[in-house]
Design an enzyme around this catalytic site. Structure first.
Site, PDB file in Angstrom:
ATOM      1  N   ASP A   9      46.988  47.377  41.456  1.00  0.00           N
ATOM      2  CA  ASP A   9      46.181  48.404  40.794  1.00  0.00           C
ATOM      3  C   ASP A   9      45.953  47.981  39.351  1.00  0.00           C
ATOM      4  O   ASP A   9      46.672  47.137  38.809  1.00  0.00           O
ATOM      5  CB  ASP A   9      46.910  49.758  40.841  1.00  0.00           C
ATOM      6  CG  ASP A   9      45.985  50.929  40.519  1.00  0.00           C
ATOM      7  OD1 ASP A   9      44.751  50.740  40.560  1.00  0.00           O
ATOM      8  OD2 ASP A   9      46.489  52.018  40.210  1.00  0.00           O
ATOM      9  N   GLU A  50      41.597  45.900  37.571  1.00  0.00           N
ATOM     10  CA  GLU A  50      41.893  45.885  39.001  1.00  0.00           C
ATOM     11  C   GLU A  50      41.882  44.469  39.551  1.00  0.00           C
ATOM     12  O   GLU A  50      42.771  44.074  40.325  1.00  0.00           O
ATOM     13  CB  GLU A  50      40.875  46.758  39.745  1.00  0.00           C
ATOM     14  CG  GLU A  50      41.063  48.245  39.498  1.00  0.00           C
ATOM     15  CD  GLU A  50      39.873  49.087  39.930  1.00  0.00           C
ATOM     16  OE1 GLU A  50      40.035  50.310  40.037  1.00  0.00           O
ATOM     17  OE2 GLU A  50      38.779  48.518  40.161  1.00  0.00           O
ATOM     18  N   ASP A  76      43.627  50.723  45.924  1.00  0.00           N
ATOM     19  CA  ASP A  76      42.843  51.958  45.990  1.00  0.00           C
ATOM     20  C   ASP A  76      41.477  51.786  45.337  1.00  0.00           C
ATOM     21  O   ASP A  76      40.756  52.760  45.125  1.00  0.00           O
ATOM     22  CB  ASP A  76      43.604  53.129  45.362  1.00  0.00           C
ATOM     23  CG  ASP A  76      44.029  52.864  43.930  1.00  0.00           C
ATOM     24  OD1 ASP A  76      43.160  52.627  43.082  1.00  0.00           O
ATOM     25  OD2 ASP A  76      45.241  52.899  43.658  1.00  0.00           O
ATOM     26  N   ASP A 125      50.504  51.585  40.949  1.00  0.00           N
ATOM     27  CA  ASP A 125      49.938  52.520  39.986  1.00  0.00           C
ATOM     28  C   ASP A 125      50.924  52.781  38.844  1.00  0.00           C
ATOM     29  O   ASP A 125      50.531  52.852  37.671  1.00  0.00           O
ATOM     30  CB  ASP A 125      49.585  53.823  40.697  1.00  0.00           C
ATOM     31  CG  ASP A 125      48.973  54.854  39.761  1.00  0.00           C
ATOM     32  OD1 ASP A 125      47.835  54.632  39.319  1.00  0.00           O
ATOM     33  OD2 ASP A 125      49.633  55.871  39.482  1.00  0.00           O
ATOM     34  N   HIS A 254      41.661   9.435  28.043  1.00  0.00           N
ATOM     35  CA  HIS A 254      40.712   8.880  27.071  1.00  0.00           C
ATOM     36  C   HIS A 254      40.358   9.903  25.995  1.00  0.00           C
ATOM     37  O   HIS A 254      40.638  11.092  26.105  1.00  0.00           O
ATOM     38  CB  HIS A 254      39.431   8.441  27.787  1.00  0.00           C
ATOM     39  CG  HIS A 254      38.732   9.577  28.477  1.00  0.00           C
ATOM     40  ND1 HIS A 254      37.939  10.484  27.823  1.00  0.00           N
ATOM     41  CD2 HIS A 254      38.734   9.969  29.783  1.00  0.00           C
ATOM     42  CE1 HIS A 254      37.467  11.380  28.660  1.00  0.00           C
ATOM     43  NE2 HIS A 254      37.946  11.094  29.873  1.00  0.00           N
ATOM     44  N   GLU A 329      37.803   7.964  37.373  1.00  0.00           N
ATOM     45  CA  GLU A 329      37.792   9.400  37.617  1.00  0.00           C
ATOM     46  C   GLU A 329      37.213   9.699  38.999  1.00  0.00           C
ATOM     47  O   GLU A 329      36.549   8.862  39.621  1.00  0.00           O
ATOM     48  CB  GLU A 329      36.964  10.102  36.530  1.00  0.00           C
ATOM     49  CG  GLU A 329      36.870  11.621  36.618  1.00  0.00           C
ATOM     50  CD  GLU A 329      38.223  12.324  36.637  1.00  0.00           C
ATOM     51  OE1 GLU A 329      38.869  12.276  37.709  1.00  0.00           O
ATOM     52  OE2 GLU A 329      38.602  12.922  35.619  1.00  0.00           O
TER      53      GLU A 329
END
Length: 448
Positions: A9, A50, A76, A125, A254, A329
Site C-alpha cells: 500500500d 502505491e 487495495d 496500510d 574507460h 562492450e
C-alpha cells in the site's frame, strides 16, 4: 513449494503531499509475516507511493524466496492491480517508469494479481501510514512498536535518483530466517536506475500491453532460468586463506565520451574520449603508475574509448597495450546511440523483454547471456596467460560487471545490482588453489 502473499500500500497526505509506502510478505499457508518494508518518500502522489510499495514488496520477496517463487500480490489500489495484470494501460507519464520497474521484477516470479478492499490490507496500510506520518514530519521511517511481530528494524538508506525517489526517504526491510532467528536488515525499493547495467536519464516506458483474458485474477509465469544460471564453476570463494600467489586483475572502466555525457547507449559504436575523459584517464594513470600497484600487463578492449584510456596509462607505466577482442562492450544493435527514452518509445516491447530476461537481445544486437560466454572465455584466458602477474584490463560496464559476478559466483541478474562510474577501478584476485576474491569495487578516489 512454498507459496507467498505480498500485500502493499502507499499514500500521501494531500495528493501530492507527504507520502510513504508499506509492504509485507507472508507465508500463504499460515499468514505469518516473513518480511516487511516501509519508506517515507517526501512529497509524492498516492499512485506513485502505491507503485513504490509494490516495487519494495516484490524486491523483499525476491530477497527472501528468490526467482520463480509463487506469490499472490494483493493491493487495495484498483489502478495498480489492473495495470500490472495488463487489463489497463499505463497512460500517466510519471507512473510509466515505476510500472516498468515493477513489471521487470514480477517477471522473475509466478505472480497472481488480486485487488482487495482496504480493510483487508491492514498490515501494509499500517506501515504506509507510519511512513506518511514520518514524511509529514520530515523524518525517515523506522519500525515502531506497532510493527509486525518479527521485531524492530535497524538500519536504512537515503533514496535518490530515478522518478519517485526522495532524498529524505529511507527504506528499511526485515526478513526472518526460517530458523526463527533475528531478522536480517536489507535495503529495498531502490531507484529504477539500480536495475540497469548502464546509466540512463530516466525510465520512460510505454504501455505494458493489454490482456484480453477478461475479468478475474491474472497469473504471470516467471521467465526462463537457463541464461541466468550460466557462471563459472571451477573456482570457489572459500573462507580459508590463500595458499599461493595471486593473479591480480584490475578492471578500469574507460573515461567519458560524448555518448556518456548524453546518457546514450554506447556499445560497439566508437566515440572518442572527451577532454574530461582524457583527464579521467590521466588521473587513473597517476594512481596506477604507483609502485604499490605494480601493474605488469595492460590489456584493453579494441574500442577507441577504452584503448585511448589504456594508452594514457601505458605512457605512464612504460608498458604496451595488448588488445583483447573479448573485452569489448555488449552490442546494443539498433539501440546504439539512442537514449533510454527514445528506445522505450520506438521499441517498448523489446525493451521490456530485455530488462526482464538476460537471454533477450536488442534488435540486431547481443544478449547478456551471449556476452557472458564471451567475457568468461576471455577472463579465463587472461588468468591462464598471465598467472601470478598483476594485470590491468581497460574495458566497459558489461564486461567488468560480468567478471565481477563470475568471481562472486553470482547469477546474471546480479548485473542489475551493480553500478559502475566512468573511470572506476575494481580488483579481483585469483588463486590457483581455488578462491577468486573481489578486493575493490567502483573506486573513483583518483577523480577527487
Amino acid at each position: 513449494m512454498t507459496s507467498y502473499v505480498m500485500e502493499a500500500d502507499g499514500g500521501s497526505r494531500g495528493n501530492p503531499g507527504p507520502a510513504g509506502y508499506g509492504a509485507v510478505v507472508k507465508d500463504a499457508a499460515d499468514g505469518q509475516i516473513l518480511a516487511e518494508t516501509a519508506e517515507s518518500i517526501g512529497t509524492q502522489t498516492n499512485n506513485v507511493a502505491e507503485y513504490r510499495g509494490l516495487i519494495a514488496g516484490l524486491t523483499s520477496l525476491l530477497a527472501l524466496a528468490g526467482d520463480g517463487a509463487k506469490v499472490e500480490v494483493r493491493m487495495d489500489s484498483k489502478l495498480v492491480i489492473e495495470q500490472m495484470a495488463g487489463r489497463w494501460k499505463v497512460k500517466n507519464e510519471g507512473l510509466r517508469p515505476l510500472a516498468l520497474q515493477a513489471a521487470a521484477l514480477a517477471r522473475r516470479l509466478k505472480v497472481t494479481w488480486r485487488w482487495i478492499p482496504r480493510e483487508k490490507n491492514k498490515d501494509a496500510d499500517r506501515l504506509a501510514n507510519e511512513a506518511m506520518d514520518a514524511a509529514a514530519k520530515g523524518r525517515t521511517w523506522t519500525a515502531s512498536a506497532s510493527s509486525s511481530p518479527i521485531g524492530a528494524a535497524t538500519g536504512g538508506r537515503t533514496s535518490g535518483g530515478a522518478s519517485g525517489n526522495s532524498a529524505s526517504g529511507g527504506a528499511v526491510s526485515e526478513i526472518r530466517t526460517s530458523g526463527g532467528g533475528a531478522p536480517a536488515t536489507l535495503t529495498g525499493g531502490g531507484p529504477a536506475e539500480d536495475l540497469l547495467l548502464f546509466d540512463t536519464d530516466d525510465l520512460d516506458t510505454g504501455d505494458l500491453g493489454a490482456d484480453d483474458s477478461g475479468a478475474g485474477v491474472v497469473t504471470r509465469e516467471p521467465v526462463g532460468q537457463a541464461e541466468r544460471t550460466a557462471m563459472p564453476t571451477g573456482r570457489g570463494t572459500g573462507w580459508r586463506p590463500p595458499t599461493s600467489v595471486a593473479t591480480s586483475l584490475y578492471l578500469l572502466r574507460h573515461g567519458e565520451t560524448p555518448l556518456s555525457v548524453e546518457r546514450r547507449f554506447s556499445g560497439l559504436g566508437d566515440p572518442e574520449l572527451t577532454p574530461n575523459g582524457i583527464a579521467q584517464g590521466e588521473a587513473a594513470a597517476a594512481k596506477l603508475a604507483g609502485e604499490s600497484y605494480g601493474i605488469q600487463v595492460i590489456v584493453s578492449s579494441p574500442l577507441k574509448r577504452a584503448r585511448a584510456t589504456a594508452e594514457i596509462i601505458a605512457a605512464r607505466t612504460g608498458l604496451e597495450v595488448v588488445v583483447e577482442e573479448g573485452l569489448r562492450e555488449t552490442d546494443f544493435g539498433d539501440w546504439e546511440g539512442h537514449t533510454f527514452t527514445e528506445i522505450q518509445r520506438r521499441w517498448p516491447d523489446e525493451l521490456a523483454a530485455w530488462l526482464a530476461d538476460p537471454s533477450a537481445a536488442p534488435p540486431g544486437g547481443e544478449s547478456f547471456g551471449e556476452a557472458a560466454r564471451r567475457v568468461q572465455a576471455t577472463g579465463d584466458l587472461l588468468i591462464e596467460r598471465y598467472e601470478g602477474k598483476t594485470i590491468l584490463a581497460v574495458s566497459h560496464v558489461t564486461p567488468i560487471k560480468m567478471l565481477l559476478r563470475f568471481a562472486l559466483l553470482a547469477p546474471l541478474n546480479a548485473l542489475y545490482r551493480m553500478h559502475l562510474d566512468l573511470s572506476a577501478l575494481s580488483l579481483i584476485e585469483y588463486y590457483a588453489d581455488g578462491p577468486a576474491v573481489v578486493k575493490a569495487f567502483n573506486d573513483t578516489s583518483h577523480l577527487r
